[in-house]
Design a protein around this motif. Structure first.
Motif, PDB file in Angstrom:
ATOM      1  N   ARG A   1      -3.861   8.411   7.945  1.00 15.69           N
ATOM      2  CA  ARG A   1      -3.824   7.109   7.283  1.00 15.69           C
ATOM      3  C   ARG A   1      -3.679   7.273   5.772  1.00 15.69           C
ATOM      4  N   ALA A   2      -4.347   8.287   5.210  1.00 17.39           N
ATOM      5  CA  ALA A   2      -4.230   8.528   3.773  1.00 17.39           C
ATOM      6  C   ALA A   2      -2.778   8.860   3.406  1.00 17.39           C
ATOM      7  N   LYS A   3      -2.106   9.630   4.255  1.00 18.77           N
ATOM      8  CA  LYS A   3      -0.694   9.953   4.016  1.00 18.77           C
ATOM      9  C   LYS A   3       0.178   8.701   4.116  1.00 18.77           C
ATOM     10  N   CYS A   4      -0.140   7.837   5.083  1.00 16.36           N
ATOM     11  CA  CYS A   4       0.608   6.595   5.226  1.00 16.36           C
ATOM     12  C   CYS A   4       0.434   5.713   3.995  1.00 16.36           C
ATOM     13  N   TYR A   5      -0.814   5.599   3.513  1.00 15.20           N
ATOM     14  CA  TYR A   5      -1.073   4.808   2.308  1.00 15.20           C
ATOM     15  C   TYR A   5      -0.235   5.325   1.138  1.00 15.20           C
ATOM     16  N   ALA A   6      -0.247   6.638   0.956  1.00 13.09           N
ATOM     17  CA  ALA A   6       0.492   7.227  -0.161  1.00 13.09           C
ATOM     18  C   ALA A   6       1.989   6.980  -0.017  1.00 13.09           C
ATOM     19  N   ARG A   7       2.497   7.071   1.222  1.00 12.70           N
ATOM     20  CA  ARG A   7       3.919   6.857   1.452  1.00 12.70           C
ATOM     21  C   ARG A   7       4.300   5.397   1.177  1.00 12.70           C
ATOM     22  N   ILE A   8       3.483   4.452   1.631  1.00 14.78           N
ATOM     23  CA  ILE A   8       3.777   3.042   1.377  1.00 14.78           C
ATOM     24  C   ILE A   8       3.684   2.739  -0.112  1.00 14.78           C
ATOM     25  N   ASP A   9       2.693   3.314  -0.796  1.00  8.62           N
ATOM     26  CA  ASP A   9       2.606   3.151  -2.251  1.00  8.62           C
ATOM     27  C   ASP A   9       3.898   3.632  -2.924  1.00  8.62           C
ATOM     28  N   GLU A  10       4.396   4.750  -2.463  1.00  5.16           N
ATOM     29  CA  GLU A  10       5.635   5.316  -3.018  1.00  5.16           C
ATOM     30  C   GLU A  10       6.807   4.368  -2.786  1.00  5.16           C
ATOM     31  N   LEU A  11       6.910   3.809  -1.580  1.00  2.00           N
ATOM     32  CA  LEU A  11       8.008   2.895  -1.265  1.00  2.00           C
ATOM     33  C   LEU A  11       7.915   1.620  -2.099  1.00  2.00           C
ATOM     34  N   LEU A  12       6.701   1.096  -2.264  1.00  2.00           N
ATOM     35  CA  LEU A  12       6.538  -0.115  -3.065  1.00  2.00           C
ATOM     36  C   LEU A  12       6.868   0.144  -4.532  1.00  2.00           C
ATOM     37  N   ALA A  13       6.506   1.314  -5.013  1.00  2.00           N
ATOM     38  CA  ALA A  13       6.794   1.658  -6.404  1.00  2.00           C
ATOM     39  C   ALA A  13       8.295   1.735  -6.663  1.00  2.00           C
ATOM     40  N   SER A  14       9.058   2.004  -5.600  1.00  2.00           N
ATOM     41  CA  SER A  14      10.509   2.084  -5.748  1.00  2.00           C
ATOM     42  C   SER A  14      11.178   0.717  -5.638  1.00  2.00           C
ATOM     43  N   GLY A  15      10.363  -0.347  -5.465  1.00 13.48           N
ATOM     44  CA  GLY A  15      10.909  -1.696  -5.456  1.00 13.48           C
ATOM     45  C   GLY A  15      11.162  -2.283  -4.082  1.00 13.48           C
ATOM     46  N   ARG A  16      10.649  -1.656  -3.025  1.00 12.02           N
ATOM     47  CA  ARG A  16      10.847  -2.201  -1.682  1.00 12.02           C
ATOM     48  C   ARG A  16      10.107  -3.531  -1.510  1.00 12.02           C
ATOM     49  N   THR A  17      10.607  -4.330  -0.609  1.00 12.98           N
ATOM     50  CA  THR A  17       9.940  -5.565  -0.195  1.00 12.98           C
ATOM     51  C   THR A  17       9.092  -5.241   1.031  1.00 12.98           C
ATOM     52  N   LEU A  18       7.830  -5.691   1.028  1.00 15.34           N
ATOM     53  CA  LEU A  18       6.917  -5.384   2.133  1.00 15.34           C
ATOM     54  C   LEU A  18       6.516  -6.662   2.858  1.00 15.34           C
ATOM     55  N   PHE A  19       6.622  -6.622   4.186  1.00 19.41           N
ATOM     56  CA  PHE A  19       6.158  -7.691   5.068  1.00 19.41           C
ATOM     57  C   PHE A  19       5.170  -7.030   6.013  1.00 19.41           C
ATOM     58  N   PHE A  20       3.885  -7.364   5.875  1.00 19.69           N
ATOM     59  CA  PHE A  20       2.809  -6.535   6.413  1.00 19.69           C
ATOM     60  C   PHE A  20       1.832  -7.360   7.250  1.00 19.69           C
ATOM     61  N   VAL A  21       1.716  -7.041   8.542  1.00 27.37           N
ATOM     62  CA  VAL A  21       0.744  -7.677   9.431  1.00 27.37           C
ATOM     63  C   VAL A  21      -0.444  -6.745   9.608  1.00 27.37           C
ATOM     64  N   SER A  22      -1.641  -7.252   9.368  1.00 25.86           N
ATOM     65  CA  SER A  22      -2.829  -6.420   9.519  1.00 25.86           C
ATOM     66  C   SER A  22      -4.065  -7.291   9.649  1.00 25.86           C
ATOM     67  N   HIS A  23      -5.093  -6.743  10.331  1.00 24.25           N
ATOM     68  CA  HIS A  23      -6.405  -7.374  10.365  1.00 24.25           C
ATOM     69  C   HIS A  23      -7.355  -6.725   9.361  1.00 24.25           C
ATOM     70  N   SER A  24      -6.867  -5.727   8.631  1.00 25.79           N
ATOM     71  CA  SER A  24      -7.702  -5.019   7.670  1.00 25.79           C
ATOM     72  C   SER A  24      -7.638  -5.701   6.303  1.00 25.79           C
ATOM     73  N   GLU A  25      -8.760  -6.300   5.889  1.00 25.93           N
ATOM     74  CA  GLU A  25      -8.786  -6.928   4.561  1.00 25.93           C
ATOM     75  C   GLU A  25      -8.508  -5.899   3.476  1.00 25.93           C
ATOM     76  N   ARG A  26      -9.036  -4.711   3.631  1.00 19.98           N
ATOM     77  CA  ARG A  26      -8.834  -3.670   2.614  1.00 19.98           C
ATOM     78  C   ARG A  26      -7.352  -3.366   2.453  1.00 19.98           C
ATOM     79  N   ASP A  27      -6.645  -3.194   3.574  1.00 22.63           N
ATOM     80  CA  ASP A  27      -5.220  -2.878   3.500  1.00 22.63           C
ATOM     81  C   ASP A  27      -4.420  -4.052   2.945  1.00 22.63           C
ATOM     82  N   LEU A  28      -4.768  -5.264   3.368  1.00 22.64           N
ATOM     83  CA  LEU A  28      -4.054  -6.444   2.879  1.00 22.64           C
ATOM     84  C   LEU A  28      -4.200  -6.586   1.367  1.00 22.64           C
ATOM     85  N   ARG A  29      -5.431  -6.411   0.862  1.00 21.24           N
ATOM     86  CA  ARG A  29      -5.662  -6.536  -0.568  1.00 21.24           C
ATOM     87  C   ARG A  29      -5.030  -5.375  -1.335  1.00 21.24           C
ATOM     88  N   ARG A  30      -4.973  -4.215  -0.718  1.00 21.23           N
ATOM     89  CA  ARG A  30      -4.404  -3.044  -1.403  1.00 21.23           C
ATOM     90  C   ARG A  30      -2.894  -3.186  -1.605  1.00 21.23           C
TER      91      ARG A  30
END
Length: 248
Positions: free
Chosen positions: A187-216
């Motif tokens: 999960r830590a690797k996934c977080y880092a990878r998504i952070d990298e993609l967002l930093a490159s300007g990607r658009t994210l559409f994200f379904v989750s029940h995790s408040e922590r992930d949603l806020r992050r």
């Protein structure tokens, strides 16, 4: 809603319906009822009258109880489903992390599945060859490249699927609960990878029940309740409204 090329995603009056009972053929009576726009009793609206817009680079979190249509909405944006009402316009390709292990073939090896699945997602042979080592390394499957997919553990399968899709260069990333699986290190690797993609300007559409992930990851939220969009607001406000409706 007037269409505007400035948006990455435009959803207008969206509705989709399903049948509760897939057994047997539809009767002539039910087909006439459908043709007259009166749904048979065994059909229900999974989503209806949903409208919103997403700008390039926005991070959208989709919130709601199970069975309200969140994953259906992602599949409509991905083009996996077609609407019965309204429209979905997506400008740019999508990298779908939806039903993440779907499309893999049990009797094929890891190596063969990478080539097959990446190809199905539109990656060229040259692109696959250039990214292959990175895909295998991220999935931590260097010693399993010639192992049949069906012999992998569930964790290995998820790592491989995430690794393939996260290497796509599409501008829109669709994520459906993928971070809820896998061990803590993955999960830590996934977080880092998504952070990298967002930093490159990607658009994210994200379904989750995790408040922590949603806020992050998200700045804006869509609240789906009773198969309709009831709130489109900053993510903190949407999470608060969801919690108020669903106290522990």
């Amino acid at each position: 809603m007037k269409r505007d090329d400035a948006y990455a995603i435009e959803v207008d009056g969206l509705g989709v319906r399903f049948r509760r009972n897939r057994r047997g053929r539809r009767s002539i009576k039910s087909m006439f009822a459908s043709a007259s726009r009166r749904a048979p009793k065994d059909e229900f609206w999974a989503l209806r009258d949903v409208s919103f817009r997403v700008r390039p680079g926005e991070s959208i979190g989709v919130v709601g109880r199970n069975g309200q249509g969140k994953s259906t909405l992602l599949k409509l944006v991905a083009g996996v489903l077609l609407p019965d009402e309204g429209s979905v316009v997506v400008r740019g390709g999508v990298a779908p992390l939806i039903e993440i292990t779907g499309g893999f073939v049990g009797d094929l090896t890891v190596r063969e599945n990478v080539r097959l699945t990446a190809g199905l997602h539109g990656m060229s042979r040259a692109h696959i060859a250039a990214r292959y080592d990175d895909i295998i390394a991220f999935a931590e499957l260097e010693d399993f490249q010639d192992t049949p997919y069906k012999h992998l553990s569930n964790g290995m399968k998820v790592r491989l699927a995430f690794s393939v899709v996260s290497q796509l260069d599409e501008p829109i990333l669709l994520v459906d609960e993928v971070l809820a699986v896998g061990d803590k290190a993955f999960r830590a690797k996934c977080y880092a990878r998504i952070d990298e993609l967002l930093a490159s300007g990607r658009t994210l559409f994200f379904v989750s029940h995790s408040e922590r992930d949603l806020r992050r990851f998200c700045t804006r939220g869509l609240y789906i309740r009773d198969h309709a969009l009831v709130m489109d607001a900053p993510i903190d406000d949407v999470v608060a409204a969801y919690n108020a409706d669903n106290p522990v």
